[in-house]
Motif scaffolding. Structure first.
Motif, mmCIF file in Angstrom:
data_model
loop_
_atom_site.group_PDB
_atom_site.id
_atom_site.type_symbol
_atom_site.label_atom_id
_atom_site.label_comp_id
_atom_site.label_asym_id
_atom_site.label_seq_id
_atom_site.Cartn_x
_atom_site.Cartn_y
_atom_site.Cartn_z
ATOM 1 N N UNK A 162 24.496 36.004 47.394
ATOM 2 C CA UNK A 162 24.932 35.007 46.204
ATOM 3 C C UNK A 162 26.174 34.104 46.317
ATOM 4 N N UNK A 163 26.189 33.684 47.589
ATOM 5 C CA UNK A 163 27.230 33.065 48.009
ATOM 6 C C UNK A 163 27.127 31.603 49.042
ATOM 7 N N UNK A 164 27.978 30.651 48.473
ATOM 8 C CA UNK A 164 27.836 29.310 49.179
ATOM 9 C C UNK A 164 29.310 29.231 49.834
ATOM 10 N N UNK A 165 29.080 28.684 50.914
ATOM 11 C CA UNK A 165 30.512 28.205 51.625
ATOM 12 C C UNK A 165 30.618 26.873 51.897
ATOM 13 N N UNK A 166 31.908 26.537 52.239
ATOM 14 C CA UNK A 166 32.342 25.167 52.584
ATOM 15 C C UNK A 166 33.177 25.296 53.873
ATOM 16 N N UNK A 167 32.985 25.072 54.818
ATOM 17 C CA UNK A 167 33.765 25.244 56.003
ATOM 18 C C UNK A 167 34.289 23.787 56.260
ATOM 19 N N UNK A 168 35.469 23.519 56.214
ATOM 20 C CA UNK A 168 36.263 22.271 56.338
ATOM 21 C C UNK A 168 36.910 22.120 57.504
ATOM 22 N N UNK A 169 36.816 21.231 58.422
ATOM 23 C CA UNK A 169 37.650 21.141 59.546
ATOM 24 C C UNK A 169 38.325 19.905 59.893
ATOM 25 N N UNK A 170 39.078 19.782 60.753
ATOM 26 C CA UNK A 170 39.950 18.495 60.905
ATOM 27 C C UNK A 170 40.192 17.791 59.509
ATOM 28 N N UNK A 171 40.959 18.612 58.803
ATOM 29 C CA UNK A 171 41.203 18.150 57.426
ATOM 30 C C UNK A 171 42.194 16.910 57.549
ATOM 31 N N UNK A 172 42.339 16.102 56.320
ATOM 32 C CA UNK A 172 42.901 14.877 56.340
ATOM 33 C C UNK A 172 43.801 14.942 54.889
ATOM 34 N N UNK A 222 32.596 18.700 57.633
ATOM 35 C CA UNK A 222 32.528 19.604 56.793
ATOM 36 C C UNK A 222 31.200 20.314 56.795
ATOM 37 N N UNK A 223 30.852 21.562 56.712
ATOM 38 C CA UNK A 223 29.512 22.233 56.644
ATOM 39 C C UNK A 223 29.352 22.988 55.656
ATOM 40 N N UNK A 224 28.525 22.884 54.920
ATOM 41 C CA UNK A 224 27.799 23.894 54.137
ATOM 42 C C UNK A 224 26.848 24.751 54.333
ATOM 43 N N UNK A 225 27.192 26.058 53.812
ATOM 44 C CA UNK A 225 26.026 26.788 53.969
ATOM 45 C C UNK A 225 25.985 28.016 52.864
#
Length: 123
Positions: free
Chosen positions: A77-87, A68-71
């Motif tokens: 005015x936005x925060x993101x959560x990139x989620x890879x290789x989800x389980x 996961x990567x947060x940015x």
């Protein structure tokens, strides 16, 4: 007051990816550290990741580190959560939260919460 609205949740197969967004309105977004937490059925809400006000610092739970990567984009005015290789164990309702001042992994210190977005990962 800060209003937070999450989006981007959905259903994916294991190994897939999703990108969550959390749009903030109200007070000055850059004054707040932002966190993502999640809550699976029958479990307590748990820390996932946090980002400092100026993006200089991030912290991840061990369970998502490297996947996961947060940015954040303070201009949007936005925060993101990139989620890879989800389980499948990532299945939960994901919440963003805002905290004035320094960042923290303690959910009790967060002042504002979104309504959450469901993420379901099938095996």
């Amino acid at each position: 007051q800060v209003q937070l609205v999450e989006s981007g949740g959905g259903s994916v197969q294991a190994g897939g990816s999703l990108r969550l967004s959390c749009a903030a309105s109200g007070r000055t977004f850059s004054n707040y550290a932002m966190g993502w937490f999640r809550q699976a059925p029958g479990k307590e809400r748990e820390f996932v990741t946090i980002i400092s006000r100026n993006s200089g610092s991030t912290v991840y739970a061990d369970s998502v580190k490297g996947r996961f990567t947060i940015a954040r984009d303070n201009a949007k005015n936005t925060v993101y959560l990139q989620m890879n290789s989800l389980k499948p164990e990532d299945t939960a309702v994901y919440y963003c939260a805002a905290k004035s001042g320094a960042y923290s992994s303690s959910r009790s210190q967060y002042d504002y919460w979104g309504q959450g977005t469901q993420v379901t990962v099938s095996s």
